[in-house]
Design a protein around this motif. Structure first.
Motif, PDB file in Angstrom:
ATOM      1  N   PRO A  15      32.519  29.434  40.671  1.00  0.00           N
ATOM      2  CA  PRO A  15      31.217  30.117  40.671  1.00  0.00           C
ATOM      3  C   PRO A  15      31.363  31.610  40.938  1.00  0.00           C
ATOM      4  O   PRO A  15      32.193  32.024  41.747  1.00  0.00           O
ATOM      5  CB  PRO A  15      30.451  29.423  41.805  1.00  0.00           C
ATOM      6  N   VAL A  16      30.574  32.403  40.230  1.00  0.00           N
ATOM      7  CA  VAL A  16      30.541  33.851  40.435  1.00  0.00           C
ATOM      8  C   VAL A  16      29.085  34.298  40.419  1.00  0.00           C
ATOM      9  O   VAL A  16      28.193  33.571  39.961  1.00  0.00           O
ATOM     10  CB  VAL A  16      31.320  34.599  39.325  1.00  0.00           C
ATOM     11  N   TRP A  17      28.840  35.482  40.898  1.00  0.00           N
ATOM     12  CA  TRP A  17      27.480  36.019  40.895  1.00  0.00           C
ATOM     13  C   TRP A  17      27.114  36.516  39.495  1.00  0.00           C
ATOM     14  O   TRP A  17      27.893  37.206  38.846  1.00  0.00           O
ATOM     15  CB  TRP A  17      27.364  37.154  41.905  1.00  0.00           C
ATOM     16  N   CYS A  18      25.927  36.135  39.049  1.00  0.00           N
ATOM     17  CA  CYS A  18      25.440  36.517  37.718  1.00  0.00           C
ATOM     18  C   CYS A  18      23.989  36.997  37.814  1.00  0.00           C
ATOM     19  O   CYS A  18      23.217  36.511  38.643  1.00  0.00           O
ATOM     20  CB  CYS A  18      25.488  35.341  36.749  1.00  0.00           C
ATOM     21  N   ILE A  88      22.206  36.719  30.193  1.00  0.00           N
ATOM     22  CA  ILE A  88      23.019  36.462  31.382  1.00  0.00           C
ATOM     23  C   ILE A  88      24.077  37.557  31.458  1.00  0.00           C
ATOM     24  O   ILE A  88      24.752  37.846  30.475  1.00  0.00           O
ATOM     25  CB  ILE A  88      23.707  35.085  31.321  1.00  0.00           C
ATOM     26  N   ARG A  89      24.185  38.169  32.630  1.00  0.00           N
ATOM     27  CA  ARG A  89      25.171  39.229  32.820  1.00  0.00           C
ATOM     28  C   ARG A  89      25.988  38.950  34.075  1.00  0.00           C
ATOM     29  O   ARG A  89      25.453  38.462  35.069  1.00  0.00           O
ATOM     30  CB  ARG A  89      24.500  40.603  32.971  1.00  0.00           C
ATOM     31  N   ARG A  90      27.262  39.293  34.026  1.00  0.00           N
ATOM     32  CA  ARG A  90      28.113  39.197  35.215  1.00  0.00           C
ATOM     33  C   ARG A  90      27.674  40.289  36.195  1.00  0.00           C
ATOM     34  O   ARG A  90      27.525  41.459  35.828  1.00  0.00           O
ATOM     35  CB  ARG A  90      29.579  39.369  34.821  1.00  0.00           C
ATOM     36  N   PHE A  91      27.469  39.918  37.436  1.00  0.00           N
ATOM     37  CA  PHE A  91      27.005  40.879  38.433  1.00  0.00           C
ATOM     38  C   PHE A  91      28.167  41.732  38.918  1.00  0.00           C
ATOM     39  O   PHE A  91      29.225  41.221  39.265  1.00  0.00           O
ATOM     40  CB  PHE A  91      26.384  40.133  39.623  1.00  0.00           C
ATOM     41  N   GLU A  92      27.962  43.043  38.910  1.00  0.00           N
ATOM     42  CA  GLU A  92      28.974  43.982  39.404  1.00  0.00           C
ATOM     43  C   GLU A  92      28.525  44.503  40.757  1.00  0.00           C
ATOM     44  O   GLU A  92      27.613  45.322  40.853  1.00  0.00           O
ATOM     45  CB  GLU A  92      29.158  45.150  38.415  1.00  0.00           C
ATOM     46  N   GLU A  93      29.158  44.024  41.811  1.00  0.00           N
ATOM     47  CA  GLU A  93      28.819  44.456  43.165  1.00  0.00           C
ATOM     48  C   GLU A  93      29.376  45.852  43.414  1.00  0.00           C
ATOM     49  O   GLU A  93      30.558  46.103  43.225  1.00  0.00           O
ATOM     50  CB  GLU A  93      29.433  43.479  44.175  1.00  0.00           C
ATOM     51  N   PRO A  94      28.521  46.822  43.791  1.00  0.00           N
ATOM     52  CA  PRO A  94      29.046  48.161  44.085  1.00  0.00           C
ATOM     53  C   PRO A  94      29.956  48.142  45.299  1.00  0.00           C
ATOM     54  O   PRO A  94      29.737  47.387  46.248  1.00  0.00           O
ATOM     55  CB  PRO A  94      27.786  49.001  44.339  1.00  0.00           C
ATOM     56  N   ASN A  95      30.996  48.999  45.272  1.00  0.00           N
ATOM     57  CA  ASN A  95      31.918  49.070  46.405  1.00  0.00           C
ATOM     58  C   ASN A  95      31.198  49.425  47.693  1.00  0.00           C
ATOM     59  O   ASN A  95      31.622  49.051  48.786  1.00  0.00           O
ATOM     60  CB  ASN A  95      33.008  50.106  46.130  1.00  0.00           C
TER      61      ASN A  95
END
Length: 357
Positions: A15-18, A88-95
């Motif tokens: 599982p990943v954040w989306c 649906i997009r893969r979530f990019e968590e900011p640093n």
């Protein structure tokens, strides 16, 4: 067909954040007034499918964006249950998310990642020539042994007086730490870290004419300590170009590094990566990419036999409320605004950098 982005971003069994982009109107998207109802319906479906769902949502004119953590099977089930999914997009968590966490929160993420680390070492190592290494960090401690931590001058001690060498070690071991922190996969570490400190702690400074010799001493220390290692050398330290010709002409440092890499003195060829160096802040007024063009790769990055490394940008999300009126200088995949180039060098010298990371 609903996934937006590179194919490798599509979730697999882990599982990943989306981001789930939902249609929020039926026939007339101009009147998107049922956001609460849509949000509640979505959360109920996620609950049935045992999908982690963030309570918050973003409301656009024609869309609601929800954040979930799901694997490929769960996403397939979600698509079957809902006919309102537009994208649906893969979530990019900011640093900045990790940087702004309190120390306790950062430790929780580090401990969780530490629990997923496994080691299967070969004789491959990455040797950092930098400001030293703080090997007590839990994410680094399993990958570097005492005989792999050295300093050109023993009086300097091998520990990191600046933080730069330790941060470089994190990149050398994990590449993208953010992705590792957000993942749930087991991380297999197959290479060791080595560190040789080549810069003295403040207020000390090396004589510039000795940089080549200091580099040679550092490499010799690593090779004597572990003579059977298959070693990649990495140096992310460069020289101020203030008094140089800036046209690609070799310096004593870059020239000596070419000798070291080629094995001209000892018949031992080496793999050596050197950073291109950052754009000078005084050149930033030149704009983008003008500043990059007039900021030449810094010595010893002009070494013919070294692989010189520049940077490109991927993280362009600006989440700070105080900066919401700002936009990223460079788009995804473009040359990083900090990355120097060899654009102004004369044509007889190499084109640098060779690669961007």
């Amino acid at each position: 067909t609903l996934f937006s982005g590179k194919d490798e971003g599509i979730p697999d069994a882990n599982p990943v954040w989306c981001e789930i982009w939902l249609l929020c109107g039926e026939d007339n998207y101009e009147n998107c007034d049922n956001t609460e109802e849509s949000n509640n319906n979505f959360k109920a479906v996620c609950s049935l499918l045992k999908i982690s769902c963030n309570d918050n949502f973003i409301h656009f004119k024609e869309r609601i964006v929800k954040l979930i953590r799901a694997n490929s099977d769960q996403l397939a089930s979600l698509i079957k249950c809902l006919d309102t999914i537009a994208e649906i997009r893969r979530f990019e968590e900011p640093n900045s998310f990790f940087e702004k966490l309190p120390p306790g929160g950062q430790k929780e993420f580090a401990d969780e990642l530490f629990s997923r680390l496994q080691y299967d070492f070969s004789n491959v190592s990455i040797c950092l020539l930098d400001t030293g290494l703080n090997s007590g960090h839990p994410l680094l401690s399993g990958s570097c042994e005492d005989d792999c931590l050295q300093a050109v001058n023993t009086a300097w001690q091998a520990s990191d007086h600046d933080g730069h060498g330790t941060e470089m070690a994190g990149i050398a071991l994990f590449y993208n730490l953010k992705e590792r922190l957000l993942s749930s996969e087991t991380i297999m570490i197959r290479h060791r870290l080595e560190s040789v400190k080549i810069l003295p702690p403040p207020p000390g400074a090396n004589d510039p004419q000795l940089y080549g010799d200091i580099t040679k001493q550092a490499i010799s220390l690593a090779e004597i300590a572990r003579p059977n290692n298959v070693r990649t050398l990495c140096m992310a330290i460069t020289e101020d170009n203030r008094y140089s010709l800036n046209d690609g002409t070799p310096s004593s440092w870059s020239g000596y590094i070419d000798t070291i890499i080629s094995g001209a003195d000892d018949n031992t060829k080496r793999l050596f990566f050197i950073s291109a160096g950052n754009v000078d802040f005084s050149d930033m007024k030149g704009g983008y990419p003008g500043a990059n063009i007039i900021s030449p790769v810094q010595s010893p990055g002009q070494a013919w036999n070294a692989i010189t490394v520049g940077a490109y940008s991927n993280d362009i999300t600006i989440s700070d409320e105080n900066l919401k009126s700002y936009h990223a200088v460079a788009n995804v995949g473009e040359l990083c605004p900090y990355s120097s180039t060899s654009k102004i060098w004369t044509s007889k010298w190499p084109i640098k950098p060779e690669i961007l990371c």
